[in-house]
Design a protein around this motif. Sequence first.
Motif, PDB file in Angstrom:
ATOM      1  N   VAL A 206       0.836  -1.204   0.000  1.00  0.00           N
ATOM      2  CA  VAL A 206       0.000   0.000   0.000  1.00  0.00           C
ATOM      3  C   VAL A 206       0.863   1.242   0.000  1.00  0.00           C
ATOM      4  CG1 VAL A 206      -1.727   1.312   1.302  1.00  0.00           C
ATOM      5  CG2 VAL A 206      -1.923  -1.181   1.110  1.00  0.00           C
ATOM      6  N   ARG A 207       1.892   1.257   0.850  1.00  0.00           N
ATOM      7  CA  ARG A 207       2.776   2.431   0.913  1.00  0.00           C
ATOM      8  C   ARG A 207       3.551   2.605  -0.393  1.00  0.00           C
ATOM      9  NH1 ARG A 207       3.693   5.050   5.430  1.00  0.00           N
ATOM     10  NH2 ARG A 207       5.795   5.619   4.784  1.00  0.00           N
ATOM     11  N   ALA A 208       3.942   1.474  -0.993  1.00  0.00           N
ATOM     12  CA  ALA A 208       4.684   1.572  -2.261  1.00  0.00           C
ATOM     13  C   ALA A 208       3.807   2.206  -3.359  1.00  0.00           C
ATOM     14  CB  ALA A 208       5.159   0.186  -2.692  1.00  0.00           C
ATOM     15  N   TYR A 209       2.562   1.744  -3.452  1.00  0.00           N
ATOM     16  CA  TYR A 209       1.663   2.340  -4.438  1.00  0.00           C
ATOM     17  C   TYR A 209       1.434   3.808  -4.143  1.00  0.00           C
ATOM     18  CZ  TYR A 209       0.202  -1.840  -7.022  1.00  0.00           C
ATOM     19  OH  TYR A 209       0.161  -2.929  -7.855  1.00  0.00           O
ATOM     20  N   SER A 210       1.258   4.146  -2.873  1.00  0.00           N
ATOM     21  CA  SER A 210       0.986   5.540  -2.512  1.00  0.00           C
ATOM     22  C   SER A 210       2.161   6.437  -2.880  1.00  0.00           C
ATOM     23  CB  SER A 210       0.695   5.637  -1.008  1.00  0.00           C
ATOM     24  OG  SER A 210      -0.422   4.848  -0.662  1.00  0.00           O
ATOM     25  N   LEU A 211       3.380   5.989  -2.516  1.00  0.00           N
ATOM     26  CA  LEU A 211       4.563   6.791  -2.830  1.00  0.00           C
ATOM     27  C   LEU A 211       4.743   6.951  -4.346  1.00  0.00           C
ATOM     28  CD1 LEU A 211       7.059   5.400  -0.171  1.00  0.00           C
ATOM     29  CD2 LEU A 211       5.984   7.657  -0.190  1.00  0.00           C
ATOM     30  N   GLU A 212       4.460   5.881  -5.109  1.00  0.00           N
ATOM     31  CA  GLU A 212       4.619   5.969  -6.573  1.00  0.00           C
ATOM     32  C   GLU A 212       3.597   6.935  -7.166  1.00  0.00           C
ATOM     33  OE1 GLU A 212       6.368   5.422 -10.191  1.00  0.00           O
ATOM     34  OE2 GLU A 212       7.066   4.813  -8.186  1.00  0.00           O
ATOM     35  N   ILE A 213       2.382   6.922  -6.624  1.00  0.00           N
ATOM     36  CA  ILE A 213       1.371   7.868  -7.124  1.00  0.00           C
ATOM     37  C   ILE A 213       1.806   9.300  -6.840  1.00  0.00           C
ATOM     38  CG2 ILE A 213      -0.999   8.686  -6.792  1.00  0.00           C
ATOM     39  CD1 ILE A 213      -1.824   5.771  -6.334  1.00  0.00           C
ATOM     40  N   VAL A 214       2.298   9.535  -5.621  1.00  0.00           N
ATOM     41  CA  VAL A 214       2.762  10.886  -5.270  1.00  0.00           C
ATOM     42  C   VAL A 214       3.922  11.292  -6.160  1.00  0.00           C
ATOM     43  CG1 VAL A 214       3.794  12.284  -3.449  1.00  0.00           C
ATOM     44  CG2 VAL A 214       1.914  10.717  -2.896  1.00  0.00           C
ATOM     45  N   GLN A 215       4.868  10.359  -6.413  1.00  0.00           N
ATOM     46  CA  GLN A 215       6.012  10.678  -7.258  1.00  0.00           C
ATOM     47  C   GLN A 215       5.571  11.019  -8.685  1.00  0.00           C
ATOM     48  OE1 GLN A 215       9.140  11.084  -6.367  1.00  0.00           O
ATOM     49  NE2 GLN A 215       9.774  11.541  -8.480  1.00  0.00           N
ATOM     50  N   THR A 216       4.622  10.256  -9.180  1.00  0.00           N
ATOM     51  CA  THR A 216       4.124  10.519 -10.541  1.00  0.00           C
ATOM     52  C   THR A 216       3.421  11.865 -10.612  1.00  0.00           C
ATOM     53  OG1 THR A 216       3.810   8.138 -10.838  1.00  0.00           O
ATOM     54  CG2 THR A 216       2.753   9.577 -12.430  1.00  0.00           C
ATOM     55  N   LEU A 217       2.670  12.200  -9.551  1.00  0.00           N
ATOM     56  CA  LEU A 217       2.013  13.508  -9.520  1.00  0.00           C
ATOM     57  C   LEU A 217       3.025  14.638  -9.492  1.00  0.00           C
ATOM     58  CD1 LEU A 217      -0.914  12.766  -7.040  1.00  0.00           C
ATOM     59  CD2 LEU A 217      -1.040  13.008  -9.510  1.00  0.00           C
ATOM     60  N   LYS A 218       4.144  14.428  -8.818  1.00  0.00           N
ATOM     61  CA  LYS A 218       5.213  15.439  -8.821  1.00  0.00           C
ATOM     62  C   LYS A 218       5.799  15.621 -10.219  1.00  0.00           C
ATOM     63  CE  LYS A 218       6.652  14.960  -3.970  1.00  0.00           C
ATOM     64  NZ  LYS A 218       7.759  14.576  -3.056  1.00  0.00           N
ATOM     65  N   GLU A 219       5.980  14.505 -10.938  1.00  0.00           N
ATOM     66  CA  GLU A 219       6.479  14.613 -12.305  1.00  0.00           C
ATOM     67  C   GLU A 219       5.492  15.371 -13.191  1.00  0.00           C
ATOM     68  OE1 GLU A 219       7.790  10.961 -14.035  1.00  0.00           O
ATOM     69  OE2 GLU A 219       8.620  10.205 -12.153  1.00  0.00           O
ATOM     70  N   LEU A 220       4.213  15.096 -12.981  1.00  0.00           N
ATOM     71  CA  LEU A 220       3.210  15.842 -13.738  1.00  0.00           C
ATOM     72  C   LEU A 220       3.311  17.328 -13.448  1.00  0.00           C
ATOM     73  CD1 LEU A 220       0.017  13.583 -13.467  1.00  0.00           C
ATOM     74  CD2 LEU A 220       1.151  14.291 -15.564  1.00  0.00           C
ATOM     75  N   LEU A 221       3.559  17.666 -12.158  1.00  0.00           N
ATOM     76  CA  LEU A 221       3.697  19.061 -11.776  1.00  0.00           C
ATOM     77  C   LEU A 221       4.900  19.696 -12.445  1.00  0.00           C
ATOM     78  CD1 LEU A 221       2.788  21.438 -10.027  1.00  0.00           C
ATOM     79  CD2 LEU A 221       4.192  20.511  -8.171  1.00  0.00           C
ATOM     80  N   GLN A 222       6.009  18.965 -12.542  1.00  0.00           N
ATOM     81  CA  GLN A 222       7.217  19.497 -13.168  1.00  0.00           C
ATOM     82  C   GLN A 222       7.029  19.710 -14.675  1.00  0.00           C
ATOM     83  OE1 GLN A 222      10.262  16.694 -12.138  1.00  0.00           O
ATOM     84  NE2 GLN A 222      10.382  17.352  -9.990  1.00  0.00           N
TER      85      GLN A 222
END
Length: 822
Positions: A206-222
């Motif tokens: 669960v934490r791995a999926y959550s962190l990956e989603i957050v990381q992907t959202l950061k890339e979208l922001l960049q």
Amino acid sequence: MNLTRYIQAPWRPPFRSPGVEGVLRFERWCSAGSVSGPDESSNGNDRETSTEIVPSKQGGGSTPVSQRKPKPGPAELFAVPLFRRPSFPGVIAPIVVREEAACRAFVEMRDAGRSQCGLFLHKDAGLQTFALNEEDHNSYQDPEQLHRTGVLAEIVRLAPRQKGVELIFVCHHRIRWTEVLEKSPLLLVRTEPVLEEPVDIHAQQVRAYSLEIVQTLKELLQLGSFYKEQLELLLESIDINNPFHLADLGACLTTANPQSLQEVLEETQLVERLSKTLTLVKAELETVKVQRKINKEIEESVSKAQRKFFLTEQLKNIKKELGLEKDEKEDLIARFRARLSAKQLSERVSTVIEDEIQKLTSLEPTSSEYNVTRDYLNWLTQVPWGVLSEDNLDISRAQTCLDEDHFGLSDVKERILEFIAVGATRGSLRGKILLLSGPPGVGKTSLGRSIARALGRQFFRFSVGGLGDVAEMKGHRRTYVGAMPGKLVQALKTCQVSNPVLMIDEIDKMGRGHTGDPASALLEILDSEQNDAFVDHYLDVPVDLSHVLFICTANVTDAIPAPLLDRMEIIRLSGYVVEEKLAIAKSYLIPEVRKETAMGEKVLAINEPALQTLIQDYCREPEFAGKPSFLRQRLYAETPPGIATGLAWTAAGGVALYVESVFVSSNKDGKLGSLRVTGQLGDVMKESAEIAFSYSRNYLRKQGSSALDSSTTHLHVPEGATPKDGPSAGITIVSSLLSLALDRPLRQNLAMTGEITLTGKVLGVGGIREKIIAAKREGLKLVILPTSNQKDWEELPEYVRAGLTVQFCESYEEVLPLVFEK
């Protein structure tokens, strides 16, 4: 009730969609005791009366929206269909309702203190376009058209609009409808909450999926996503320890299709929900990357084009300052004026050109009118106004040029030399239009080129065979895209003189279509009284064509309209006899072949018998072929009774024509004998056969014979697939009928031509040269011609007449003793 009038408002961030920012803003508004929504405070001109359906606590301020969580449990709720995308828990969803009955129902809900509804995605969402003003759609009162899983939503604001009302929903938790209670005025369903399956939110997966989603959202922001502002707020306030909230809001931030989002909404297992959300977010990231790539390529292309434009303009200005280059427009006008310096313009043409030049100076090079005006001036200044080449009217030189290019054709050359001699006497060849008529391959086109060389004029040829558009002759009007002048103006531009030799080829094969009749347009062009002021549709100014020597060519003159034919001086060209073809091969063709193939006399030797074989069996025009193409047309070595040989003219030259007649039945019942004809005969030839039959029957009656009276006679003219017409086979048909009735064969190696009358007179016919050539080609010895054609025979060259005996007759009584041997 028809629920097609529920309109889900476009998903417009930041207020219209993701839940974090919307919830925070609503909390601030509600905590401050605000009654009106943000739309009203942002624009005073659009302020409308609205009502927030937010219950108050005893003793003071309102409860924040994010803290009002209804207790999960079964409930009876109105079902509102969503047509764009599903709503998720924690999201604020605006919906506009336009149908009057539905608006009244929601107002009644407000008045009754009810604020909860169920939002369910329609199964056709994303598959149809629901227009705001559509009246006729399938009814959506059918609950089976709604997905079972949706969200419990609370109406926090109801505001009237010009058409209908706008509802603002705050979505809480997942629900599932289980039973339909009512369908009118709104769809009322029984719902139950969707229970989340227990899960350890601190589990590694669960934490791995959550962190990956957050990381992907950061890339979208960049990468500068379309939802940059929402992403920033989400990443600042996100609680990765609440993966339920992260999965829902992460899916909300994508532009995925409604069905994919519904799958996330329906998923009850947290890990699978996070997996599906991650897939959607990753797909969104790839889409943004492709978008950035496309934008970058377009920006680079635009930047290069702009840079090139600016540098080009700077270069032009630098060169202009240094005197190295003039302005493009000035240089263009200077070139136009330079072209006109040696030309003699009429007042009207000069005025038009000056007006167009002034117009060009006031136009910007980037405008479409600039290009039209520039092209128009380009054509106007390239026409050779008043430029004439000097004619060479030396008769001896003209004779030399014609003899060098063509063998024989003495009568044609004589006509051409007479034409030039008259022009020398007058001082010009103005106003003459020649028509060279003859079968294919006799040298009509090359003869026109020789006339131009003899006169020292430019030569231009174009074919009008199959032409059905008047614009090809008179040009297109400038209002059309891609318009240009007609062939005549193009010829003058190419030759750069106003008196070229202009050959109009295949004038007998012009077509006629919906765009006009080119033959009618030629009436003006070939009329010396009118063509001095010919107006092309494109130029729209008078052009003098009176100095042009027009030479037209045709295979037959019958297809040329009479008014057009009347404007021409006809020069007829016939086919060549064997002697002429032999001389052409020796003097022209063989030297040309040796030059093209680099074969000398030692390598390539062709004797005279070989040439004669080629001429008689392989080709009838000056060209060589691989297999024998032409065989003798004599059908009979010796003609039996009822068979007569005639001569006919065709567009390809003369041919031998056989007439066959036989008795097919005897009339025992006393009926008068009749005639039946076959062979695809035309009306004139059928009439000629009837006249010949009547004359033959009367002649036999005087001789005491009733052969044609007591029998049905069948007359046939082979070949059956070839159309035939004309009166010149009259005496041939009479000879065939008399030979059949008397049962006597006609003289061998005999041919005849001539029209017959009912009283037996023999009238003159045309095409004598072609018919004589055909008789020689078939090896015939005696030819019977009408007396009126004696002049045509005497005009033939001696080598054409050699080997033939010709008898001239005025009546059939003179023909009769010639056709039967004593």
